[in-house]
Design a protein around this motif. Structure first.
Motif, mmCIF file in Angstrom:
data_model
loop_
_atom_site.group_PDB
_atom_site.id
_atom_site.type_symbol
_atom_site.label_atom_id
_atom_site.label_comp_id
_atom_site.label_asym_id
_atom_site.label_seq_id
_atom_site.Cartn_x
_atom_site.Cartn_y
_atom_site.Cartn_z
ATOM 1 N N THR A 73 -3.198 -11.790 -11.526
ATOM 2 C CA THR A 73 -3.859 -11.726 -10.230
ATOM 3 C C THR A 73 -3.332 -10.533 -9.447
ATOM 4 O OG1 THR A 73 -4.258 -14.105 -10.094
ATOM 5 C CG2 THR A 73 -4.166 -12.900 -8.024
ATOM 6 N N LEU A 74 -4.271 -9.735 -8.950
ATOM 7 C CA LEU A 74 -3.877 -8.620 -8.102
ATOM 8 C C LEU A 74 -4.115 -9.045 -6.664
ATOM 9 C CD1 LEU A 74 -5.811 -5.894 -10.127
ATOM 10 C CD2 LEU A 74 -3.520 -6.823 -10.539
ATOM 11 N N ASN A 75 -3.085 -8.964 -5.881
ATOM 12 C CA ASN A 75 -3.185 -9.379 -4.491
ATOM 13 C C ASN A 75 -3.543 -8.187 -3.618
ATOM 14 O OD1 ASN A 75 -2.488 -10.066 -1.789
ATOM 15 N ND2 ASN A 75 -1.353 -11.811 -2.618
ATOM 16 N N ILE A 76 -4.792 -8.214 -3.096
ATOM 17 C CA ILE A 76 -5.240 -7.031 -2.344
ATOM 18 C C ILE A 76 -5.416 -7.309 -0.850
ATOM 19 C CG2 ILE A 76 -6.372 -5.969 -4.334
ATOM 20 C CD1 ILE A 76 -9.057 -6.999 -3.068
ATOM 21 N N PHE A 77 -4.841 -8.418 -0.382
ATOM 22 C CA PHE A 77 -4.916 -8.689 1.060
ATOM 23 C C PHE A 77 -4.478 -7.505 1.907
ATOM 24 C CE2 PHE A 77 -5.212 -13.118 -0.261
ATOM 25 C CZ PHE A 77 -6.110 -13.628 0.667
ATOM 26 N N PRO A 78 -3.340 -6.894 1.534
ATOM 27 C CA PRO A 78 -2.856 -5.783 2.377
ATOM 28 C C PRO A 78 -3.822 -4.594 2.415
ATOM 29 C CG PRO A 78 -1.137 -6.572 0.898
ATOM 30 C CD PRO A 78 -2.410 -7.215 0.459
ATOM 31 N N ALA B 10 -4.201 7.241 -7.487
ATOM 32 C CA ALA B 10 -5.455 6.995 -6.783
ATOM 33 C C ALA B 10 -5.274 7.002 -5.270
ATOM 34 C CB ALA B 10 -6.052 5.673 -7.232
ATOM 35 N N ASN B 11 -4.023 7.148 -4.845
ATOM 36 C CA ASN B 11 -3.765 7.236 -3.415
ATOM 37 C C ASN B 11 -4.204 6.010 -2.619
ATOM 38 O OD1 ASN B 11 -2.285 9.227 -2.240
ATOM 39 N ND2 ASN B 11 -3.851 10.787 -2.613
ATOM 40 N N LEU B 12 -3.990 4.852 -3.199
ATOM 41 C CA LEU B 12 -4.325 3.629 -2.469
ATOM 42 C C LEU B 12 -3.385 3.474 -1.270
ATOM 43 C CD1 LEU B 12 -4.825 1.124 -5.411
ATOM 44 C CD2 LEU B 12 -6.584 2.143 -3.967
ATOM 45 N N PRO B 13 -3.903 2.935 -0.176
ATOM 46 C CA PRO B 13 -3.060 2.736 1.003
ATOM 47 C C PRO B 13 -1.908 1.761 0.714
ATOM 48 C CG PRO B 13 -5.227 1.724 1.306
ATOM 49 C CD PRO B 13 -5.294 2.527 0.050
ATOM 50 N N GLU B 14 -2.156 0.802 -0.163
ATOM 51 C CA GLU B 14 -1.119 -0.162 -0.549
ATOM 52 C C GLU B 14 -1.279 -0.417 -2.035
ATOM 53 O OE1 GLU B 14 1.152 -2.034 1.176
ATOM 54 O OE2 GLU B 14 0.673 -1.487 3.253
ATOM 55 N N ILE B 15 -0.140 -0.750 -2.679
ATOM 56 C CA ILE B 15 -0.222 -1.101 -4.090
ATOM 57 C C ILE B 15 -0.271 -2.620 -4.204
ATOM 58 C CG2 ILE B 15 1.057 -1.085 -6.247
ATOM 59 C CD1 ILE B 15 1.414 1.683 -6.013
ATOM 60 N N PRO B 16 -1.248 -3.147 -4.929
ATOM 61 C CA PRO B 16 -1.370 -4.605 -5.032
ATOM 62 C C PRO B 16 -0.156 -5.211 -5.728
ATOM 63 C CG PRO B 16 -3.298 -3.493 -5.946
ATOM 64 C CD PRO B 16 -2.279 -2.446 -5.705
#
Length: 584
Positions: free
Chosen positions: A38-43, A18-24
């Motif tokens: 829990t997926l941490n999506i702060f970054p 999916a080409n996410l800028p960061e992986i949770p």
RNA sequence: GGCCCCGUAGCUCAAUCGGAUAGAGCACGGGAUUUCUAAUCCCGCGGUUGCAGGUUCGAGUCCUGCCGGGGUCACCA
């Protein structure tokens, strides 16, 4: 590989695509929040201009098995599908050894674990017990995650301390033997050592009183001179000295063996310093020839490690005898000669030897031993008493055998008096040891422990018996079920789960991750804490919800929960080397 | 003095490689047992994370400097 690993791997892959800028990062959801993972999506928030719901949507889009989602700030708490849990129960119940209670992620690892490496002049004490519990637990943890482990004991059977107990025997105890006085051999030899130290101290005090400096008096005291002479005779191979030495060590080994057996500890291989110190001397010679070390004018041999920030280190005394580190060099070499496939060589040694271990590694590196970097020092903190450090001189050393007896007594009194004597005794031994071992393992190894006798023998709360009791409850419940022809079978969780059920189910799910991090971190305390929390949740279910009396669909599900808990708690007790009685 | 480790509730310890309102046990106070073992469960009380700065979306956690405790720097092991 367990299927939920596959699921997580699938998620990660989907995110890559999916080409996410960061992986949770994925963690377990805290107990007070709804959700399992829990997926941490702060970054990622920056890339989505701070819009958490959009970021969450992007992250969640490619995932399967997700049913319920809650987004709080940068946390995305997800609940997993009923199908997921059904499969979890199936795998954990039907083939727990293939990815639940046993893992294979370290199957390419071969570890040597050295512990407790006692001196042979005194019996084992509380510090050794911490060492033994740690060494055994770490060994079992690594075996759990698939590694090969070779348990090794290194006996410090030579040196000035042995000479002291030998002299103590000659002067104050000869011709007595452990048998003649009816004592365990290690305790008898310990008495000889203490008698020597007492007489020696009297001599030092006398010299100091006569005006000599204390450091000078310690060397000049006749008894010390005698001990040194005896050490030289030993190293020169004097037959009479060797005979006494062999005899006294034999006494000690018999005593140690009894204690090891009581603790259920066995070694695959025992090294003796008397057999490795010459190898060490040869290595020092090798280093001298290669100009890695140097000889002083007085004949002593040194390594200059100031470049490594470790100063100078003596390797051979002026009289040519070896020091502690000399034989360590020899032993280290021998270990890798005996077991060339080792991927790690672990030393379970107290943190007062941090500096020593750093020296050892630096020396091995300088000698060009390629395996020097495979050495791992499992450094642990000291066991102190509420009054401070244990001191031989003040008689505050807590003896291992006596403590085990005390734990047994304590547990015995709490055990059902109606039981047959033999069974009652067996339970008391298991519970007493369980309490002690858990107490010694529940704290981060690197931290000092304050050994509070009152608390350590506690059998309630955050203790070994708490875990043992949970095991017994589950076992008995399963037995009762079995009598009625009921066995735990994987089932689909009911639509509405009680809070206690969900809480237990989610905690059970974490077991493999705990085994992994506890082993990898050389930290049994992680498994200990988890085992307590798991059992706390099991107790809540047990205490508040009927299992056998529940209606059949519910009963089947709860029985499955109990079945998985039974696997999990047993695995944890085994890994911590805590005995698990069938009744309490 | 140099280097290393530790400092979180009255006490003993946690805190998922920098994440949510810092959580447990013991102690203290209250409650639960016709029911699968009460060595259990539930509720309450309890905190300026040693101090002061800094780094950033966010610090008990990382950096710097102090304070306090322990270890070590042996021709002991």
């Amino acid at each position: 590989m367990p299927f939920w690993h596959a699921l997580l791997a699938e998620w990660r892959e989907a995110w890559q695509d999916a080409n996410l800028p960061e992986i949770p990062r994925i963690t377990f959801t805290p107990p007070d929040q709804r959700g399992t993972l829990t997926l941490n999506i702060f970054p990622l928030l920056k890339a989505f201009k701070g819009d958490a719901s959009q970021a969450a949507a992007a992250v969640l889009h490619p995932l399967r098995e997700v049913t319920h989602v809650e987004v709080i700030k940068g946390f995305v708490n997800v609940s997993l599908s009923s199908a997921f849990w059904t499969q979890f129960l199936r795998e954990a119940l039907e083939s727990p050894r293939e990815g639940y209670t046993h893992l294979s992620l370290a199957s390419d690892q071969h570890l040597m674990i050295e512990y407790p490496s006692p001196n042979t002049n005194k019996p084992l004490h509380l510090g050794h017990l911490r060492n033994l519990c740690l060494g055994e637990a770490v060994s079992r943890l690594w075996e759990r995650i698939g590694a090969r482990v070779v348990r090794v004991n290194l006996v410090n059977d030579r040196g000035i301390h042995i000479s002291k107990s030998m002299l103590g025997w000659r002067k104050f105890f000869a011709p007595q033997t452990p048998a003649s006085v009816g004592k365990k051999g290690d305790h008898f030899v310990g008495d000889c050592y203490v008698a020597f130290e007492k007489a020696y101290k009297a001599q030092v005090d006398a010299l100091v009183a006569a005006g000599m400096k204390e450091s000078e008096a310690q060397v000049q005291a006749p008894l010390f001179q005698e001990a040194q002479a005896l050490l030289r005779q030993w190293e020169a191979g004097d037959e009479e000295t060797l005979a006494l030495w062999r005899q006294m060590n034999e006494w000690v080994y018999e005593g140690f063996e009894q204690t090891f057996q009581r603790l259920g500890i066995r070694f695959d291989r025992v090294y003796y310093e008397s057999q490795t110190y010459l190898l060490g001397k040869a290595i020092v010679e090798e280093g001298l020839e290669r100009r890695l070390f140097y000889r002083e004018e007085d004949g002593s041999v040194w390594a200059d490690l100031t470049a490594e920030g470790l100063g100078r280190k003596l390797l051979l005394r002026r009289d040519g005898t070896s020091v502690y580190i000399t034989q360590d060099l020899g032993t280290a070499d021998l270990k890798f000669r005996d077991y060339p496939t080792l991927t790690r060589s672990v030393y379970v040694i107290g943190n007062e030897q941090d500096h020593h271990m750093r020296l050892l590694c630096a020396l091995l590196k300088r000698l060009g031993r390629p395996w020097a970097e495979k050495i791992y020092h499992l450094s642990y903190g000291m066991v102190e008493l509420p009054t401070g450090r244990m001191k031989t001189r003040e008689g505050t050393v807590v003896d291992a055998d006596e403590l085990l007896d005390e734990m047994y007594q304590r547990a015995y009194e709490l055990t059902d008096a109606a039981l047959p004597e033999k069974e009652r005794a067996a339970i008391a031994e298991a519970v007493g040891q369980g309490a002690l071992r858990f107490y010694l393992l529940r704290t981060d190894p690197k931290k000092n422990i304050i050994f509070d006798p009152a608390e350590s023998i506690d059998l309630k709360g955050f203790t070994g018996p708490f875990l043992q009791y949970g095991y017994v409850r589950a076992l008995r419940l399963l037995e009762k079920a079995s009598e009625r022809g009921l066995v735990p079978l994987p089932t689909e969780p009911p639509e509405h789960l009680e809070a206690a059920e969900l809480s237990l189910l989610q905690q059970l799910f974490a077991l493999p991750a705990i085994l992994e991090s506890s082993a990898m971190g050389f930290d049994p305390a992680i498994a200990a804490h988890y085992g307590y929390e798991l059992t706390r949740r099991f107790n809540e279910v047990y205490q508040t919800l009927p299992v056998l009396q529940a209606e059949s669909v519910l009963r089947q599900f709860r029985l499955a929960l109990v079945g998985v808990y039974h696997h999990a708690i047993r695995a944890l007790l085994e890994v911590l080397a805590i005995p698990f009685p069938a009744r309490m």
